[in-house]
Design an enzyme around this catalytic site. Structure first.
Site, PDB file in Angstrom:
ATOM      1  N   CYS A  77      60.551  69.463 -13.633  1.00  0.00           N
ATOM      2  CA  CYS A  77      60.096  69.437 -15.025  1.00  0.00           C
ATOM      3  C   CYS A  77      58.576  69.406 -15.233  1.00  0.00           C
ATOM      4  O   CYS A  77      57.857  68.755 -14.479  1.00  0.00           O
ATOM      5  CB  CYS A  77      60.670  68.223 -15.707  1.00  0.00           C
ATOM      6  SG  CYS A  77      62.437  68.042 -15.495  1.00  0.00           S
ATOM      7  N   ARG A 136      57.499  74.764 -12.538  1.00  0.00           N
ATOM      8  CA  ARG A 136      58.076  73.462 -12.169  1.00  0.00           C
ATOM      9  C   ARG A 136      59.543  73.338 -12.568  1.00  0.00           C
ATOM     10  O   ARG A 136      60.232  72.422 -12.134  1.00  0.00           O
ATOM     11  CB  ARG A 136      57.292  72.337 -12.841  1.00  0.00           C
ATOM     12  CG  ARG A 136      55.854  72.270 -12.416  1.00  0.00           C
ATOM     13  CD  ARG A 136      55.149  71.174 -13.171  1.00  0.00           C
ATOM     14  NE  ARG A 136      55.628  69.861 -12.759  1.00  0.00           N
ATOM     15  CZ  ARG A 136      55.115  69.158 -11.779  1.00  0.00           C
ATOM     16  NH1 ARG A 136      54.097  69.623 -11.108  1.00  0.00           N
ATOM     17  NH2 ARG A 136      55.597  67.988 -11.462  1.00  0.00           N
ATOM     18  N   TRP A 168      63.880  71.169 -15.375  1.00  0.00           N
ATOM     19  CA  TRP A 168      64.691  71.503 -14.198  1.00  0.00           C
ATOM     20  C   TRP A 168      65.797  70.459 -14.193  1.00  0.00           C
ATOM     21  O   TRP A 168      65.550  69.271 -13.965  1.00  0.00           O
ATOM     22  CB  TRP A 168      63.840  71.402 -12.936  1.00  0.00           C
ATOM     23  CG  TRP A 168      64.554  71.823 -11.688  1.00  0.00           C
ATOM     24  CD1 TRP A 168      64.716  73.102 -11.248  1.00  0.00           C
ATOM     25  CD2 TRP A 168      65.195  70.985 -10.733  1.00  0.00           C
ATOM     26  NE1 TRP A 168      65.422  73.106 -10.069  1.00  0.00           N
ATOM     27  CE2 TRP A 168      65.729  71.827  -9.726  1.00  0.00           C
ATOM     28  CE3 TRP A 168      65.383  69.616 -10.612  1.00  0.00           C
ATOM     29  CZ2 TRP A 168      66.432  71.335  -8.631  1.00  0.00           C
ATOM     30  CZ3 TRP A 168      66.079  69.107  -9.517  1.00  0.00           C
ATOM     31  CH2 TRP A 168      66.593  69.978  -8.542  1.00  0.00           C
ATOM     32  N   ASN A 221      59.659  63.442 -16.807  1.00  0.00           N
ATOM     33  CA  ASN A 221      59.851  64.057 -15.499  1.00  0.00           C
ATOM     34  C   ASN A 221      60.214  62.928 -14.546  1.00  0.00           C
ATOM     35  O   ASN A 221      59.541  61.902 -14.525  1.00  0.00           O
ATOM     36  CB  ASN A 221      58.544  64.744 -15.059  1.00  0.00           C
ATOM     37  CG  ASN A 221      58.642  65.313 -13.658  1.00  0.00           C
ATOM     38  OD1 ASN A 221      59.732  65.544 -13.146  1.00  0.00           O
ATOM     39  ND2 ASN A 221      57.492  65.531 -13.034  1.00  0.00           N
ATOM     40  N   GLY A 222      61.276  63.108 -13.763  1.00  0.00           N
ATOM     41  CA  GLY A 222      61.691  62.051 -12.833  1.00  0.00           C
ATOM     42  C   GLY A 222      63.151  61.706 -13.058  1.00  0.00           C
ATOM     43  O   GLY A 222      63.878  62.451 -13.714  1.00  0.00           O
ATOM     44  N   GLU A 228      61.915  80.035   8.709  1.00  0.00           N
ATOM     45  CA  GLU A 228      61.166  80.246   7.479  1.00  0.00           C
ATOM     46  C   GLU A 228      61.519  81.614   6.867  1.00  0.00           C
ATOM     47  O   GLU A 228      61.666  81.740   5.651  1.00  0.00           O
ATOM     48  CB  GLU A 228      59.653  80.127   7.775  1.00  0.00           C
ATOM     49  CG  GLU A 228      58.725  80.396   6.609  1.00  0.00           C
ATOM     50  CD  GLU A 228      58.927  79.505   5.394  1.00  0.00           C
ATOM     51  OE1 GLU A 228      59.678  78.513   5.470  1.00  0.00           O
ATOM     52  OE2 GLU A 228      58.342  79.829   4.344  1.00  0.00           O
ATOM     53  N   LYS A 233      63.089  82.073   3.185  1.00  0.00           N
ATOM     54  CA  LYS A 233      62.496  82.952   2.169  1.00  0.00           C
ATOM     55  C   LYS A 233      63.541  83.900   1.616  1.00  0.00           C
ATOM     56  O   LYS A 233      63.644  84.088   0.412  1.00  0.00           O
ATOM     57  CB  LYS A 233      61.335  83.791   2.742  1.00  0.00           C
ATOM     58  CG  LYS A 233      60.034  83.086   3.038  1.00  0.00           C
ATOM     59  CD  LYS A 233      59.240  82.695   1.821  1.00  0.00           C
ATOM     60  CE  LYS A 233      59.638  81.322   1.356  1.00  0.00           C
ATOM     61  NZ  LYS A 233      58.946  80.182   1.923  1.00  0.00           N
ATOM     62  N   GLU A 273      66.242  82.077  -0.496  1.00  0.00           N
ATOM     63  CA  GLU A 273      65.672  81.441  -1.679  1.00  0.00           C
ATOM     64  C   GLU A 273      65.460  82.448  -2.821  1.00  0.00           C
ATOM     65  O   GLU A 273      65.730  82.142  -3.979  1.00  0.00           O
ATOM     66  CB  GLU A 273      64.345  80.840  -1.195  1.00  0.00           C
ATOM     67  CG  GLU A 273      63.483  80.167  -2.160  1.00  0.00           C
ATOM     68  CD  GLU A 273      62.316  79.451  -1.485  1.00  0.00           C
ATOM     69  OE1 GLU A 273      61.738  79.965  -0.509  1.00  0.00           O
ATOM     70  OE2 GLU A 273      61.964  78.379  -1.978  1.00  0.00           O
ATOM     71  N   HIS A 333      76.494  80.300  21.885  1.00  0.00           N
ATOM     72  CA  HIS A 333      77.246  79.054  21.718  1.00  0.00           C
ATOM     73  C   HIS A 333      77.991  79.012  20.381  1.00  0.00           C
ATOM     74  O   HIS A 333      78.397  77.950  19.936  1.00  0.00           O
ATOM     75  CB  HIS A 333      76.305  77.853  21.842  1.00  0.00           C
ATOM     76  CG  HIS A 333      75.651  77.782  23.189  1.00  0.00           C
ATOM     77  ND1 HIS A 333      76.351  77.458  24.335  1.00  0.00           N
ATOM     78  CD2 HIS A 333      74.387  78.044  23.579  1.00  0.00           C
ATOM     79  CE1 HIS A 333      75.524  77.498  25.376  1.00  0.00           C
ATOM     80  NE2 HIS A 333      74.327  77.860  24.933  1.00  0.00           N
ATOM     81  N   LYS A 380      59.330  74.466  -8.188  1.00  0.00           N
ATOM     82  CA  LYS A 380      58.243  74.482  -7.214  1.00  0.00           C
ATOM     83  C   LYS A 380      58.031  73.132  -6.555  1.00  0.00           C
ATOM     84  O   LYS A 380      57.853  73.027  -5.360  1.00  0.00           O
ATOM     85  CB  LYS A 380      56.972  74.942  -7.933  1.00  0.00           C
ATOM     86  CG  LYS A 380      55.758  75.053  -7.037  1.00  0.00           C
ATOM     87  CD  LYS A 380      55.896  76.217  -6.108  1.00  0.00           C
ATOM     88  CE  LYS A 380      54.748  76.345  -5.141  1.00  0.00           C
ATOM     89  NZ  LYS A 380      55.141  77.196  -4.007  1.00  0.00           N
TER      90      LYS A 380
HETATM   91  C1  AGP Z   1      59.681  76.904   0.041  1.00  0.00           C
HETATM   92  O1  AGP Z   1      59.597  78.227  -0.282  1.00  0.00           O
HETATM   93  C2  AGP Z   1      60.205  76.002  -0.988  1.00  0.00           C
HETATM   94  N1  AGP Z   1      59.643  76.186  -2.251  1.00  0.00           N
HETATM   95  C3  AGP Z   1      60.423  74.552  -0.565  1.00  0.00           C
HETATM   96  O2  AGP Z   1      61.161  74.544   0.610  1.00  0.00           O
HETATM   97  C4  AGP Z   1      59.173  73.653  -0.384  1.00  0.00           C
HETATM   98  O3  AGP Z   1      58.452  74.036   0.736  1.00  0.00           O
HETATM   99  C5  AGP Z   1      59.637  72.186  -0.285  1.00  0.00           C
HETATM  100  O4  AGP Z   1      60.247  71.828  -1.473  1.00  0.00           O
HETATM  101  C6  AGP Z   1      58.511  71.240   0.031  1.00  0.00           C
HETATM  102  O5  AGP Z   1      57.530  71.261  -0.945  1.00  0.00           O
HETATM  103  P1  AGP Z   1      56.097  70.635  -0.676  1.00  0.00           P
HETATM  104  O6  AGP Z   1      55.455  71.440   0.379  1.00  0.00           O
HETATM  105  O7  AGP Z   1      55.385  70.738  -1.997  1.00  0.00           O
HETATM  106  O8  AGP Z   1      56.310  69.220  -0.257  1.00  0.00           O
END
Ligand code: AGP
Length: 609
Positions: free
Chosen positions: A2, A27, A74, A99-100, A482, A486, A489, A505, A604
């Site tokens: 949020c 956010r 969010w 937010n929270g 990674e 990507k 995601e 395995h 984010k």
């Molecule tokens: C990666 O593409 C994501 N957005 C997510 O995994 C992110 O890296 C993770 O939430 C950690 O965020 P931070 O680096 O702000 O702690």
């Protein structure tokens, strides 16, 4: 999670709040809303979906006011719908954006129902607004009502509060979730992130945990967690309002991918003297700490965790320092045993990730005496709670999928490996070699970016796929992880990464002609092993796509497609091999027509558990 924005001014704050929401949309983007004090009423508008929906609704039915709050959500408690969208209002008197997560919301809700409050949403936030209203009726003042309310709240919050009872007052408070005050001339604003307010001010006050700020056009008073009036410094932001623009790029993610050569030069800039890392690169008391440590424990989430996984190989291979790494959300509840003199290394783009912050706090509870944060946001909670910090200097990253934050984290972690390695077993010659490879990185990444057209063509084969496997070995296994993250995601294709040696395995059972197997194949000592693993895939008819160093001699097996990366040394090759995998995910997502910068269900900065 949020985004909050609010303002008190002598001018109409609605367009400022709306622009702030647009800038905070990364956010969270399930719904958006705004509320202003309009005489004896709270006027509110809320729309499901993106901020654009709210903007259209305001175009059709404009609002204006000098005191207001706004929110982009969010969803945590309750689905994304108008009723659950913020701001929440109590009896047309108090409005709140949050937010929270309020952990004791159920208990508060029961008590409030007994007091005759009716609930219109499924959110945890609604208890906050009713609690303030209830306190307002007994205390008579908004500020006292807020002070009384926050004492009852368990969990994390950043709050913006307005009331018809005090049309000259905006209240902001935080505990565990970020909140900044933007200082204008005869006006104040609040936001979850400085980016929201850059068009109106470059001067910011960063609230500390437990702070409550009472803002009027001509006055700002901050109370700390103990209720004492405190001064918090005003800091100038170096960011320009256009720092968070897309420029000529179609998406933030693509812009951020292409910014990597510059971002990495910035990360290295001024940190070396005569090709040697400055002794005080991590701050003046860093060496004292580095001299004492005997092992390293890395804690992070998501992409930052992947950066940490690469660093673990580096710490052990180059510095010969024992290094462990764990996902922060597991570490925080595992009751871990830490060896004495362990350095806690947290990695986070935002510096506000709730799990990473909690893991750091848990490590301290378990006796950890030393901590260093690798972070992109200097004023973040993680930096403030750590003994040492080194900034990644990636610049603002807006795309939810982390790209330049990841590669600059890797560079910064390598600096940490050097700083600590010097005290252990990193030979000077190796330090010099690594340094020269680091300085060559921007050029290598430019070269890797030239693969864009080839990768775009390759992406066409993925648009109809539902699954993909990524393989790597050694430092390139986390790079495969990674790459898979990507892809899943932003394209919503199910992707998994395996250390190539694990294939036989279990995952080998998944291989058939329909399964793309993306392999990260640098020219290193594990290459022959990797080739055998690739054979295992080929022999079962799997569709191999190999990102390979140009020195790797390719077989002419018709089933295999190769994308060639210019020669890159082993020390930094994970950084360079990340680039085509980012491009692949990007182009697949574009072809699939997904929302690249704001993929579904994600946000984010994950400031809740
Ligand atoms: C990666 O593409 C994501 N957005 C997510 O995994 C992110 O890296 C993770 O939430 C950690 O965020 P931070 O680096 O702000 O702690």
């Amino acid at each position: 999670m949020c985004g909050i924005v609010g303002g008190i001014a002598e001018r109409n704050v609605v367009p400022i709040l709306l622009e702030g929401l647009r800038r905070l949309e990364y956010r969270g983007y399930d719904s958006a809303g705004i509320a202003i004090v309009a005489g004896q009423n709270i006027r509110r508008k809320r729309e499901v979906g993106k901020v654009k929906g709210l903007a259209d609704s305001l175009d059709a039915d404009p609002m204006s006011g000098t005191l207001g709050i706004a929110h982009t959500r969010w969803a945590t408690h309750g689905k994304p719908c108008t009723e659950n969208a913020h701001p929440h209002v109590s009896r047309n008197k108090v409005a709140v954006v949050h937010n929270g997560i309020i952990e004791n919301h159920e208990d508060l809700r029961c008590a409030q129902k007994r007091n005759g409050y009716e609930f219109t949403s499924e959110t945890d936030t609604e208890v906050v607004v009713h609690e303030i209203n209830h306190a307002l009726e007994t205390t008579g003042g908004l500020l006292d009502a807020v002070k009384q309310t926050v004492k009852k709240l368990e969990g994390a919050y950043a709050l913006g509060i307005i009331s018809t009872a005090s049309p000259e007052l905006l209240i902001a408070c935080r505990k565990g979730s970020p909140l900044v005050i933007g200082v204008g001339i005869g006006e104040y604003f609040i936001a979850s992130d400085v980016a929201a307010l850059l068009p109106v001010t470059q001067r910011f006050i960063f609230l500390e945990d437990g702070d409550i700020a009472a803002l009027k056009t001509d006055q700002l008073v901050i109370y700390d967690a103990k209720g004492h009036v405190v001064e918090r410094p005003i800091k100038e932001s170096g960011l320009k309002p256009d720092a968070v623009d897309k420029g000529n790029y179609r998406h933030y993610m693509l812009k951020e991918i292409y910014e990597q050569p510059f971002a990495i030069s910035q990360t290295l800039e001024g940190r070396f003297v005569k090709n040697r890392l400055q002794e005080n690169a991590f701050g003046h008391n860093a060496n004292e700490i580095f001299d004492r440590i005997k092992s390293v424990q890395i804690l992070a989430c998501g992409t930052s965790y992947h950066a940490g996984l690469v660093a673990r190989y580096w710490f052990e291979r180059f510095a010969r320092v024992p290094c462990d790494i764990e996902v922060a959300s597991e570490f925080r509840y595992r009751n871990p045993v830490l060896a004495p003199d362990t350095l806690i290394v947290t990695i986070s783009q935002s510096g506000e990730t709730a799990d990473t912050l909690a893991a750091l706090q848990e490590a301290k509870r378990q006796g950890a005496k030393y901590s260093v944060a690798i972070c992109n946001v200097p004023e973040s909670s993680l930096v403030r709670e750590s003994d040492l910090a080194l900034m990644t200097r990636a610049g603002p990253e807006i795309g939810v999928a982390s790209t330049k934050a990841f590669t600059t984290q890797l560079v910064t972690l390598m600096l940490l490996v050097i700083a600590i390695g010097r005290r252990f077993h990193l030979p000077n010659a190796l330090e010099e070699k690594i340094t020269s490879e680091l300085f060559g990185l921007p050029g290598k990444i430019e070269k890797a970016l030239e693969l864009n057209d080839k990768v775009k063509e390759l992406a066409e084969q993925f648009a109809e796929k539902e699954h993909a496997l990524f393989l790597g070995r050694g430092t390139h296994y986390p790079i495969a992880m990674e790459g898979a993250l990507k892809l899943k995601e932003i394209s919503y294709i199910h992707a998994e990464a395996y250390p190539a040696g694990e294939l036989k395995h279990g995952p080998l059972a998944l291989i058939d002609a329909d399964m793309p197997v993306i392999t990260v194949a640098p020219n290193n000592s594990l290459l022959e092993k990797l080739k055998s693993n690739m054979q295992e895939v080929s022999a079962r008819g799997g569709q191999l796509i190999v990102f390979k160093d140009e020195r790797f001699s390719a077989s002419d097996d018709g089933n295999v497609q190769y994308i060639e990366i210019s020669q890159v040394e082993n020390e930094v090759s994970p950084i360079v091999f990340s680039i085509p995998l980012q491009l692949l995910a990007y182009h697949v997502a574009v072809l699939k027509g997904t929302d690249v910068d704001q993929p579904r269900n994600l946000a984010k900065s994950v400031t809740v558990e």
